[in-house]
Enzyme design. Structure first.
Site, PDB file in Angstrom:
ATOM      1  N   ARG A   3      -1.229  -7.832  -9.952  1.00  0.00           N
ATOM      2  CA  ARG A   3      -1.020  -7.535  -8.532  1.00  0.00           C
ATOM      3  C   ARG A   3       0.226  -8.226  -7.981  1.00  0.00           C
ATOM      4  NH1 ARG A   3      -6.435  -8.546  -5.299  1.00  0.00           N
ATOM      5  NH2 ARG A   3      -5.174  -7.552  -3.663  1.00  0.00           N
ATOM      6  N   GLN A  22      -1.957   0.195  -3.326  1.00  0.00           N
ATOM      7  CA  GLN A  22      -1.424  -0.533  -2.176  1.00  0.00           C
ATOM      8  C   GLN A  22      -0.736  -1.810  -2.627  1.00  0.00           C
ATOM      9  OE1 GLN A  22      -3.681  -1.079   1.730  1.00  0.00           O
ATOM     10  NE2 GLN A  22      -4.011  -3.060   0.796  1.00  0.00           N
ATOM     11  N   SER A  70      -7.409  -4.198  12.466  1.00  0.00           N
ATOM     12  CA  SER A  70      -6.348  -3.307  12.946  1.00  0.00           C
ATOM     13  C   SER A  70      -6.502  -2.991  14.431  1.00  0.00           C
ATOM     14  CB  SER A  70      -6.348  -1.996  12.147  1.00  0.00           C
ATOM     15  OG  SER A  70      -5.991  -2.216  10.806  1.00  0.00           O
ATOM     16  N   TYR A  84       5.215   0.936   5.817  1.00  0.00           N
ATOM     17  CA  TYR A  84       5.287   0.512   7.217  1.00  0.00           C
ATOM     18  C   TYR A  84       5.184  -1.014   7.301  1.00  0.00           C
ATOM     19  CZ  TYR A  84       0.137   0.353   6.817  1.00  0.00           C
ATOM     20  OH  TYR A  84      -1.154   0.096   6.415  1.00  0.00           O
ATOM     21  N   LYS A 122       0.341  -9.396  12.952  1.00  0.00           N
ATOM     22  CA  LYS A 122      -0.931  -9.728  13.572  1.00  0.00           C
ATOM     23  C   LYS A 122      -0.641 -10.154  15.017  1.00  0.00           C
ATOM     24  CE  LYS A 122      -4.147  -9.333  10.330  1.00  0.00           C
ATOM     25  NZ  LYS A 122      -3.401  -8.972   9.138  1.00  0.00           N
TER      26      LYS A 122
END
Length: 254
Positions: free
Chosen positions: A136, A190, A228, A150, A154
């Site tokens: 990863r 991702q 989100s 994108y 936060k």
């Protein structure tokens, strides 16, 4: 450790390869003025650069991919992963000095580093020796049909200040957030890159899939998650189609 220190405890990160997302717009008017032979020579030079950079991927020392971008924000995106910021900059300079770059206009760029946080991390031993973690942190970029990139932050305002939450609160929120992402395993790959101190946002999110609608479904579903819905702030979205060495000449054909 005091209560205030616990509240402000920063998440620790594991950091992998450095990342550059380089978005360019083609100067098609100037490109069309060249003769066919001149254009072919420039395309040949650029494919040579791509093949040269591809050696690092074969040696496990980086990765790169190229996508045409849909919409007016840019014409193509070059994404590069390398072990050091110096190597990243060297590739950027190599491209800028190429003849193709003379017919491009910088549209947007993003500098970051592949990141895993300790919100979800567990286990003993050196994580950098864990094969799953290493895969990863040092990923080989897929040749998926579609990409979505994108940047995001936060939120840090009023009662919705992510950084005033305790580590336990943030960990619990990120756990439920991560469950949504994992539900798309096999559909979407991702890659999260951290950019605090590197660029204008705090993270970059790059999604790869062979089904472009999965981007819409994933991002929409995450909108209902508190991370989100309450704390997420997003920049521009870029979506594109994969460009291979075989399809690149057609993309540049006029």
């Amino acid at each position: 450790m005091s209560e205030q220190q616990m509240t402000n405890e920063a998440a620790k990160t594991l950091d992998g390869w450095y990342a550059l997302h380089d978005f360019r717009t083609m100067d098609w008017a100037s490109w069309k003025l060249l003769s066919s032979d001149e254009r072919q020579s420039i395309i040949h030079e650029f494919t040579g650069l791509l093949e040269k950079w591809g050696v690092a991927q074969k040696e496990g020392k980086g990765s790169q991919t190229l996508y045409s971008i849909v919409g007016q924000k840019a014409d193509f995106m070059l994404m590069i992963l390398r072990p050091t910021m110096e190597e990243l900059n060297q590739i950027e300079l190599e491209f800028n000095k190429s003849r193709l770059a003379e017919f491009t206009i910088p549209a947007y760029s993003y500098v970051s580093v592949v990141e895993l946080s300790n919100y979800l991390a567990s286990g003993d031993g050196d994580p950098y020796e864990n094969p799953h973690v290493r895969a990863r942190l040092y990923p080989e970029l897929p040749e998926s049909k579609y990409v979505c990139f994108y940047p995001m932050d936060k939120r840090r305002s009023g009662n919705d200040n992510w950084y005033m939450l305790s580590m336990e609160e943030r960990r619990n929120l990120m756990r439920s957030h991560g469950l949504i992402g994992r539900s798309y395993a096999g559909k979407v790959k991702q890659i999260i890159t951290g950019s605090v101190g590197f660029d204008d946002y705090e993270w970059g999110v790059t999604l790869f899939s062979d089904d472009v609608l999965q981007f819409k479904k994933l991002v929409y579903e995450m909108r209902f998650d508190e991370v989100s819905a309450r704390y997420g702030e997003f920049g521009s979205f870029f979506v594109g189609n994969h460009l291979s060495l075989d399809t690149l000449p057609q993309f540049l054909y006029v």
